[in-house]
Design an enzyme around this catalytic site. Structure first.
Site, PDB file in Angstrom:
ATOM      1  N   LYS A 171     -43.050  12.848   6.225  1.00  0.00           N
ATOM      2  CA  LYS A 171     -41.737  13.193   6.762  1.00  0.00           C
ATOM      3  C   LYS A 171     -41.778  13.541   8.099  1.00  0.00           C
ATOM      4  O   LYS A 171     -42.738  14.426   8.709  1.00  0.00           O
ATOM      5  CB  LYS A 171     -41.376  14.514   5.830  1.00  0.00           C
ATOM      6  CG  LYS A 171     -40.042  15.347   6.378  1.00  0.00           C
ATOM      7  CD  LYS A 171     -39.591  16.544   5.645  1.00  0.00           C
ATOM      8  CE  LYS A 171     -38.709  17.411   6.445  1.00  0.00           C
ATOM      9  NZ  LYS A 171     -37.766  18.157   5.525  1.00  0.00           N
TER      10      LYS A 171
ATOM     11  N   LYS B 167     -39.835  15.737  11.092  1.00  0.00           N
ATOM     12  CA  LYS B 167     -38.899  16.348  11.660  1.00  0.00           C
ATOM     13  C   LYS B 167     -38.171  15.986  12.843  1.00  0.00           C
ATOM     14  O   LYS B 167     -38.794  15.752  13.764  1.00  0.00           O
ATOM     15  CB  LYS B 167     -39.325  17.842  11.759  1.00  0.00           C
ATOM     16  CG  LYS B 167     -38.302  18.866  12.421  1.00  0.00           C
ATOM     17  CD  LYS B 167     -37.400  19.097  11.380  1.00  0.00           C
ATOM     18  CE  LYS B 167     -37.400  19.419  10.059  1.00  0.00           C
ATOM     19  NZ  LYS B 167     -36.287  19.969   9.692  1.00  0.00           N
TER      20      LYS B 167
ATOM     21  N   ASP C  46     -35.677  13.747   9.128  1.00  0.00           N
ATOM     22  CA  ASP C  46     -34.921  14.958   8.748  1.00  0.00           C
ATOM     23  C   ASP C  46     -34.440  15.388  10.070  1.00  0.00           C
ATOM     24  O   ASP C  46     -35.266  16.469  10.813  1.00  0.00           O
ATOM     25  CB  ASP C  46     -35.470  15.938   7.943  1.00  0.00           C
ATOM     26  CG  ASP C  46     -34.673  17.270   7.962  1.00  0.00           C
ATOM     27  OD1 ASP C  46     -33.601  17.145   8.241  1.00  0.00           O
ATOM     28  OD2 ASP C  46     -35.331  18.352   7.481  1.00  0.00           O
TER      29      ASP C  46
ATOM     30  N   ASN D 168     -32.172  17.531  10.704  1.00  0.00           N
ATOM     31  CA  ASN D 168     -31.153  18.901  10.503  1.00  0.00           C
ATOM     32  C   ASN D 168     -29.610  18.844  11.082  1.00  0.00           C
ATOM     33  O   ASN D 168     -29.263  19.805  11.679  1.00  0.00           O
ATOM     34  CB  ASN D 168     -32.041  19.858  11.129  1.00  0.00           C
ATOM     35  CG  ASN D 168     -33.100  20.466  10.283  1.00  0.00           C
ATOM     36  OD1 ASN D 168     -34.291  20.229  10.619  1.00  0.00           O
ATOM     37  ND2 ASN D 168     -32.880  21.051   9.016  1.00  0.00           N
TER      38      ASN D 168
ATOM     39  N   GLU E 102     -32.529  12.285   5.327  1.00  0.00           N
ATOM     40  CA  GLU E 102     -32.544  13.982   5.065  1.00  0.00           C
ATOM     41  C   GLU E 102     -31.465  14.616   6.041  1.00  0.00           C
ATOM     42  O   GLU E 102     -31.764  14.607   7.425  1.00  0.00           O
ATOM     43  CB  GLU E 102     -34.078  14.713   5.131  1.00  0.00           C
ATOM     44  CG  GLU E 102     -33.730  16.161   4.469  1.00  0.00           C
ATOM     45  CD  GLU E 102     -35.072  16.755   4.572  1.00  0.00           C
ATOM     46  OE1 GLU E 102     -36.034  16.146   4.036  1.00  0.00           O
ATOM     47  OE2 GLU E 102     -34.955  18.033   4.750  1.00  0.00           O
TER      48      GLU E 102
ATOM     49  N   ASN F 116     -31.191  20.108   2.629  1.00  0.00           N
ATOM     50  CA  ASN F 116     -31.418  21.182   2.249  1.00  0.00           C
ATOM     51  C   ASN F 116     -30.580  22.234   2.975  1.00  0.00           C
ATOM     52  O   ASN F 116     -30.817  23.302   3.248  1.00  0.00           O
ATOM     53  CB  ASN F 116     -32.811  21.871   2.433  1.00  0.00           C
ATOM     54  CG  ASN F 116     -33.488  21.484   3.920  1.00  0.00           C
ATOM     55  OD1 ASN F 116     -33.611  20.404   4.345  1.00  0.00           O
ATOM     56  ND2 ASN F 116     -33.355  22.368   4.778  1.00  0.00           N
TER      57      ASN F 116
ATOM     58  N   ASP G  73     -35.575  24.958  -3.264  1.00  0.00           N
ATOM     59  CA  ASP G  73     -36.219  25.807  -2.553  1.00  0.00           C
ATOM     60  C   ASP G  73     -36.156  27.103  -3.241  1.00  0.00           C
ATOM     61  O   ASP G  73     -35.280  27.904  -3.123  1.00  0.00           O
ATOM     62  CB  ASP G  73     -36.078  25.983  -1.157  1.00  0.00           C
ATOM     63  CG  ASP G  73     -36.879  26.973  -0.478  1.00  0.00           C
ATOM     64  OD1 ASP G  73     -37.433  27.581  -1.064  1.00  0.00           O
ATOM     65  OD2 ASP G  73     -37.128  26.809   0.808  1.00  0.00           O
TER      66      ASP G  73
ATOM     67  N   HIS H  26     -37.775  21.787  -0.527  1.00  0.00           N
ATOM     68  CA  HIS H  26     -37.805  22.069   0.908  1.00  0.00           C
ATOM     69  C   HIS H  26     -38.817  23.092   1.125  1.00  0.00           C
ATOM     70  O   HIS H  26     -39.455  23.785   0.387  1.00  0.00           O
ATOM     71  CB  HIS H  26     -36.700  22.755   1.199  1.00  0.00           C
ATOM     72  CG  HIS H  26     -36.266  23.531   2.243  1.00  0.00           C
ATOM     73  ND1 HIS H  26     -36.229  24.858   2.442  1.00  0.00           N
ATOM     74  CD2 HIS H  26     -36.301  23.120   3.640  1.00  0.00           C
ATOM     75  CE1 HIS H  26     -35.972  25.178   3.812  1.00  0.00           C
ATOM     76  NE2 HIS H  26     -36.070  24.203   4.614  1.00  0.00           N
TER      77      HIS H  26
ATOM     78  N   ASN I 163     -40.302  26.082   4.563  1.00  0.00           N
ATOM     79  CA  ASN I 163     -40.309  26.483   5.862  1.00  0.00           C
ATOM     80  C   ASN I 163     -41.634  27.246   6.121  1.00  0.00           C
ATOM     81  O   ASN I 163     -42.664  26.964   5.233  1.00  0.00           O
ATOM     82  CB  ASN I 163     -39.220  27.870   5.939  1.00  0.00           C
ATOM     83  CG  ASN I 163     -38.111  27.541   6.706  1.00  0.00           C
ATOM     84  OD1 ASN I 163     -38.403  27.027   8.031  1.00  0.00           O
ATOM     85  ND2 ASN I 163     -36.980  27.652   6.434  1.00  0.00           N
TER      86      ASN I 163
HETATM   87  O1  GKR Z   1     -39.599  24.565  10.370  1.00  0.00           O
HETATM   88  O2  GKR Z   1     -38.543  23.704  12.032  1.00  0.00           O
HETATM   89  C1  GKR Z   1     -38.809  24.075  10.862  1.00  0.00           C
HETATM   90  C2  GKR Z   1     -37.942  23.358   9.822  1.00  0.00           C
HETATM   91  O3  GKR Z   1     -37.025  22.498  10.574  1.00  0.00           O
HETATM   92  C3  GKR Z   1     -37.211  23.993   8.778  1.00  0.00           C
HETATM   93  O4  GKR Z   1     -36.735  25.348   9.488  1.00  0.00           O
HETATM   94  C4  GKR Z   1     -36.170  23.573   8.164  1.00  0.00           C
HETATM   95  O5  GKR Z   1     -35.534  24.454   7.418  1.00  0.00           O
HETATM   96  O6  GKR Z   1     -38.158  22.288   6.943  1.00  0.00           O
HETATM   97  C5  GKR Z   1     -36.751  22.659   7.082  1.00  0.00           C
HETATM   98  C6  GKR Z   1     -36.040  21.386   6.750  1.00  0.00           C
HETATM   99  O7  GKR Z   1     -36.330  20.773   5.975  1.00  0.00           O
HETATM  100  O8  GKR Z   1     -35.014  21.215   7.111  1.00  0.00           O
HETATM  101 MG    MG Z   2     -34.606  19.301   5.682  1.00  0.00          MG
END
Ligand code: GKR
Ligand code: MG
Length: 416
Positions: A184, A186, A214, A216, A239, A262, A286, A313, A315
């Protein structure tokens, strides 16, 4: 088996400079550890998020559950809800569930210790004896900047990852070390074309690996449509490309890709609208905010009812959470995707004794000992509590942290 005491311990532990759409991870991540002391000297362990609101909630909840049977999960939840009060909307309910969760996990741990059974058995039985996790990649600065000068000095052990090559290198490190079989990324950090290039580079370097991206919710519907079209079949799922159920529904209609979330389905109250609008095809459960292990299992049944897939999910977290995630994933038949975990980024400061939860071949063997199957390292807990007390940090603020070095950073989404 009566709960005699509830001990809530806020902790802080080291976190690398990981980038996301909200900003940059601070040098410390925050969590809370809950110990339920039950008759007979049994101690149940739970781990929850950090942040002042949650800690205050846990501290208020503790006295309300003292005197209850550790097997009376409904009574414990009702007592917590009564003492917390608050609104009746989905997010207020989610906040109450976040307080209940670490207490519910600790109750399960205590129940398992009393009965000599693993938590997965209490949840209906493990349907898999190993739970797969994914390699969770982050764009990352080489090191945390000097707090005064803002200079980035010597790279930390992970090194920098701000290009497709850096991301592939990071994936290689994680896969060599843990044997992950899915990946995955980010995203939502750099212009989408750079992130598309990173996914393509991963596809080339790791042929056949399921890949997820993902951002966000950092993209507009048009950008998400374009990224979706460009990456298409390379993706296992897409995602949270955009914010909100309506946006997700539109991206689904335009791309036909399986969308995961999530962010826009974070409480039971959101599921109905998500189904009606066909906004999500996979929910990342989660237990930390869905209300504990049983509720997560119930979410699995709801997903099954509507033909929605389930993933998990994560964190920043430590080993009590990892154990809880592993037990509930093992006992949730619908949860067929590899789970997310931040654990490789934070495990050096763990507060459970090493050995019980090793990621090998990309998976964790479900602990078979009583309860969660992990043992608290009291010295480590004290050490990380001290780190918390000595730091000024009380809430997570990724945007505030990156602004110290990039004052123009604007956390408003969508960004691209
Ligand atoms: O730890 O930066 C991070 C993630 O972006 C986290 O805050 C997210 O809540 O991992 C998470 C996600 O899948 O969106
Ligand atoms: Mg996410």
């Amino acid at each position: 088996m009566i709960i005699r005491d509830v001990i809530v311990t806020p902790i802080a532990f080291r976190d690398p400079p990981l980038l996301n759409a909200a900003g940059l991870h601070e040098p410390l991540a925050l969590r809370s550890v809950v110990r339920l002391v039950v008759d007979g000297g049994i101690v149940g362990l739970g781990e929850g998020g950090g942040g002042q609101q949650l800690i205050r909630g846990l501290e208020a909840a503790g006295p309300a559950v003292v005197g209850k049977s550790v097997f009376d999960l409904n009574g414990i939840e009702a007592a917590i809800n009564a003492v917390l009060g608050g609104g009746d909307d989905a997010l207020a309910r989610r906040d109450r569930r976040a307080v209940f969760s670490p207490i519910e996990v600790a109750a399960h741990d205590a129940q398992g210790k009393i009965l000599g059974l693993p938590v997965s058995t209490l949840l209906g039985g493990a349907v898999r004896d190993r739970v797969p996790y994914s390699a969770y990649l982050f764009y990352k600065w080489a090191a945390h900047p000097d707090p005064v000068t803002g200079e980035i000095g010597e790279p930390d052990a992970w090194g920098e990852a701000v290009t497709p090559e850096g991301i592939v290198r990071q994936a290689r490190t994680l896969i060599d070390r843990y044997g992950f079989e899915s990946i995955k990324l980010k995203a939502g950090v750099f212009p989408p074309d750079e992130e598309i290039a990173a996914i393509r580079a991963l596809a080339e370097a790791f042929p056949g690996y399921p890949l997820r991206i993902d951002p966000n919710g950092a993209w507009s519907i048009e950008t998400a449509e374009r990224v979706g079209r460009e990456l298409g079949s390379i993706l296992e799922y897409f995602e949270d490309p955009v914010l909100g159920l309506d946006g997700m529904s539109e991206v689904r209609a335009r791309t036909g890709l399986p969308l995961a979330t999530n962010m826009c389905v974070v409480a039971f109250e959101h599921v109905r609208e998500a189904v009606e609008k066909d906004s999500v095809q996979i929910i990342l459960g989660d237990h930390h905010y869905w209300g504990g292990l049983r509720r997560t299992r119930e979410l699995g049944a709801i997903c099954e009812t509507f033909g929605i897939g389930m993933s998990m999910h994560s964190n920043s977290h430590l080993g009590i959470s990892l154990a809880a995630m592993t037990h509930v994933a093992a006992a949730t038949p619908t949860l067929t995707y590899a789970c997310d975990t931040h654990y490789p980024w934070n495990r050096e400061d763990d507060i459970v004794r090493p050995g019980a939860l090793e990621i090998t071949g990309g998976a964790i063997a479900v602990p078979t000992g009583p309860g969660l199957g992990v043992e608290l390292d009291e010295d480590a807990l004290e050490r990380q509590h001290r780190v918390y007390l000595d730091s000024a940090q009380r809430d997570r603020d990724d945007a505030g942290y990156i602004r110290r070095f990039q004052p123009a950073f604007d956390p408003q989404l969508p960004r691209f």
